[in-house]
Design an enzyme around this catalytic site. Structure first.
Site, PDB file in Angstrom:
ATOM      1  N   ASP A 134     -16.833  -5.658  -7.285  1.00 40.88           N
ATOM      2  CA  ASP A 134     -17.987  -4.853  -7.009  1.00 40.88           C
ATOM      3  C   ASP A 134     -17.658  -3.302  -7.298  1.00 40.88           C
ATOM      4  O   ASP A 134     -16.616  -2.709  -7.152  1.00 40.88           O
ATOM      5  CB  ASP A 134     -18.568  -4.936  -6.017  1.00 40.88           C
ATOM      6  CG  ASP A 134     -19.386  -6.057  -5.612  1.00 40.88           C
ATOM      7  OD1 ASP A 134     -20.435  -6.252  -6.146  1.00 40.88           O
ATOM      8  OD2 ASP A 134     -18.894  -7.062  -4.935  1.00 40.88           O
ATOM      9  N   ASN A 152     -25.751 -13.837 -12.028  1.00 37.21           N
ATOM     10  CA  ASN A 152     -25.883 -12.565 -13.015  1.00 37.21           C
ATOM     11  C   ASN A 152     -26.694 -12.847 -14.255  1.00 37.21           C
ATOM     12  O   ASN A 152     -26.936 -11.510 -15.063  1.00 37.21           O
ATOM     13  CB  ASN A 152     -24.198 -12.273 -13.506  1.00 37.21           C
ATOM     14  CG  ASN A 152     -23.445 -11.776 -12.243  1.00 37.21           C
ATOM     15  OD1 ASN A 152     -22.265 -11.849 -12.089  1.00 37.21           O
ATOM     16  ND2 ASN A 152     -24.192 -11.073 -11.173  1.00 37.21           N
TER      17      ASN A 152
END
Ligand code: FPP
Length: 228
Positions: free
Chosen positions: A2, A50
């Site tokens: 991340d 995603n």
């Protein structure tokens, strides 16, 4: 991994530049893992969720992956990196699919480290697929053998239907950029994982940060529900 987007934003760069820097962090992480003789690393590169991102970012991510494999495959082989994939790659762009299949095949005999690339991976999806597989196996057996007793599924049988059937459970899970969720990552395999959270964004997750996470891991007492 991340924080690629935030890293880029802070520097006035595009999100994809953040992911590019994130790819460099992946290469460095693998080198440090090899140095430390860590035998397995799983990288959450693209989740089943995603696909909700803008098309331009999705295309950019797969192009980066293509570049990564094209540029690094020879080196990976030299370093003894075995590449494996967790996730349904059938939905990926054809070029990426071909490169992944080639990378897995070309590195299948390597022994120093297994790099598990999680692509179009979601733990719930993995568990549902495992249930479907095992159910069809059991139903086939029942219909041929005319078994009427209760269906039993052993842990071993279930694990054999997961993408990770050839690798052990997670010992240390590292989550960067201040996030503190599992986000559908290896839910089954993280049952006894130790979690390490850091505010450092993924592109800045260097060798020293990796050592910090390992030192922290070494201070944990792992009891697996038993006593120390
Ligand atoms: C999460 O950060 C990162 C991703 C969804 C992609 C990770 C992909 C790579 C590092 C590149 C390719 C991978 C390999 C294995 C070569 P984010 O975009 O959510 O960042 P943000 O939270 O700051 O927006």
């Amino acid at each position: 991994m991340d924080g690629n987007g935030r890293w880029a934003q802070k520097k006035g760069l595009s999100r994809i530049e953040g992911h590019r820097k994130g790819t460099e962090a992946v290469i460095n992480l693998l080198d440090t893992s090899l140095k430390l003789k860590i035998p397995f690393i799983s990288l959450y590169a693209f989740s089943t969720e995603n696909w909700r991102r803008p098309k331009i970012e999705i295309t950019g991510l797969f192009n980066l992956l293509n570049e990564f494999i094209t540029n690094e495959l020879a080196d990976m082989k030299k370093k003894g990196v075995k590449i494996m994939v967790s996730g349904d790659i059938s939905k990926l762009p054809q070029k990426t699919k071909n490169l992944i299949i080639e990378a897995v095949d070309e590195t299948k005999k390597q022994k120093n480290i297994t790099a598990n690339l999680c692509l179009n991976y979601g733990a719930r999806d993995e568990i549902h697929r495992a249930c479907e597989t095992i159910l069809s196996q059991k139903l086939e057996k029942i219909s041929t053998l005319h078994i009427k007793k209760k269906i039993k599924i052993s842990e071993k049988e279930f694990r054999n239907c997961l993408y990770t059937k050839n690798i052990p459970d997670v010992d240390l899970l590292i989550r960067t950029a201040g996030e503190k969720r599992l986000s559908n990552f290896l839910l089954y395999q993280c049952a006894y994982a130790e979690f390490y959270f850091t505010d450092v964004t993924w592109p800045d997750f260097n060798e020293e940060e990796f050592y910090n996470s390992i030192i922290d891991f070494q201070s944990r007492t792992r009891k697996y529900g038993g006593l120390a």
